[in-house]
Write a protein that holds these residues in place. Sequence first.
Motif, mmCIF file in Angstrom:
data_model
loop_
_atom_site.group_PDB
_atom_site.id
_atom_site.type_symbol
_atom_site.label_atom_id
_atom_site.label_comp_id
_atom_site.label_asym_id
_atom_site.label_seq_id
_atom_site.Cartn_x
_atom_site.Cartn_y
_atom_site.Cartn_z
ATOM 1 N N GLN A 95 0.550 -1.390 0.092
ATOM 2 C CA GLN A 95 -0.274 -0.095 -0.433
ATOM 3 C C GLN A 95 1.107 1.213 0.023
ATOM 4 O O GLN A 95 0.472 2.176 0.664
ATOM 5 N N ARG A 117 -5.730 0.813 -14.976
ATOM 6 C CA ARG A 117 -5.971 2.083 -14.532
ATOM 7 C C ARG A 117 -5.891 3.258 -15.490
ATOM 8 O O ARG A 117 -5.630 3.002 -16.793
ATOM 9 N N ASP A 144 -4.072 7.988 -9.724
ATOM 10 C CA ASP A 144 -4.689 7.076 -9.805
ATOM 11 C C ASP A 144 -4.832 6.423 -8.552
ATOM 12 O O ASP A 144 -4.020 5.197 -8.421
ATOM 13 N N GLY A 145 -5.478 5.728 -7.666
ATOM 14 C CA GLY A 145 -5.349 5.489 -6.205
ATOM 15 C C GLY A 145 -3.807 6.073 -5.634
ATOM 16 O O GLY A 145 -3.543 6.749 -5.427
ATOM 17 N N ARG A 146 -2.910 4.970 -5.284
ATOM 18 C CA ARG A 146 -1.622 5.214 -5.223
ATOM 19 C C ARG A 146 -0.838 5.328 -6.134
ATOM 20 O O ARG A 146 0.955 4.559 -5.513
#
Length: 182
Positions: A95, A117, A144-146
Amino acid sequence: MARILVPLAQGCEELEAVTIIDLLRRAGQEVISAGLAPGEVTASRGVVLHPDVLLDDVLDQPFDMVALPGGLPGADHLDQDPRIAALLQRVAAEQGYTAAICAAPKVLASAGLLKGRQATAYPGVLEKMPHAEVTLASASVVRDGRMITSRGPGTAMDFALELIEVLAGREKRDEVEAGLVR
C-alpha cells in the motif's frame, strides 16, 4: 516523514530526477537516490549525478514511495532491471505509492501495475504497449489511487508537488510551492 526511493539509471532525465529529489527534500521527506550500479550516473544530457546509495544496499528496506524519473535510455534501463519490477510490486502490495514520469510509466506497465488504471506518460510511450491495458489521459499529472504518473520534463515540478501533497498534505505542498515563487 515519508521514505522515498528514487532509482537513478544511466541516461535518466536529469531535470526530472533532480526536481523530484529537491522538492521532496524541501518538504522534509527522507529521499534516497539509488544507483542501479556502482558509481556516478550520467544523465541524458550529460549531467553527472552522484546517488546516495547503491540500489542493492536498500532493496529490502521499507519505502512509502518509489518515484521513477524518465528519460531515455534511463527508463529502458529501469524497465530491464528485474529488481525494479519486484520493488515496485512489493511497494504497491504494501500500500505504498508508485510514481513515474516521462518514459518511466512503461516500467509500471511492464510490472503489471497499470492494468485497468488511468495514467499518462510522454506521448507515444504507453501507446506502444498495448498489453498495458491502461486508460490514457492527457493531463500533466494523473493520480489513480496510489499510482501517480506524469508526462515529461515540463511537468516535473507539478509532478513533484503532487508527490508532496499525497505524502505530506496540501498545506506542505502549498508551503513548498510558495517558496518556489511560481
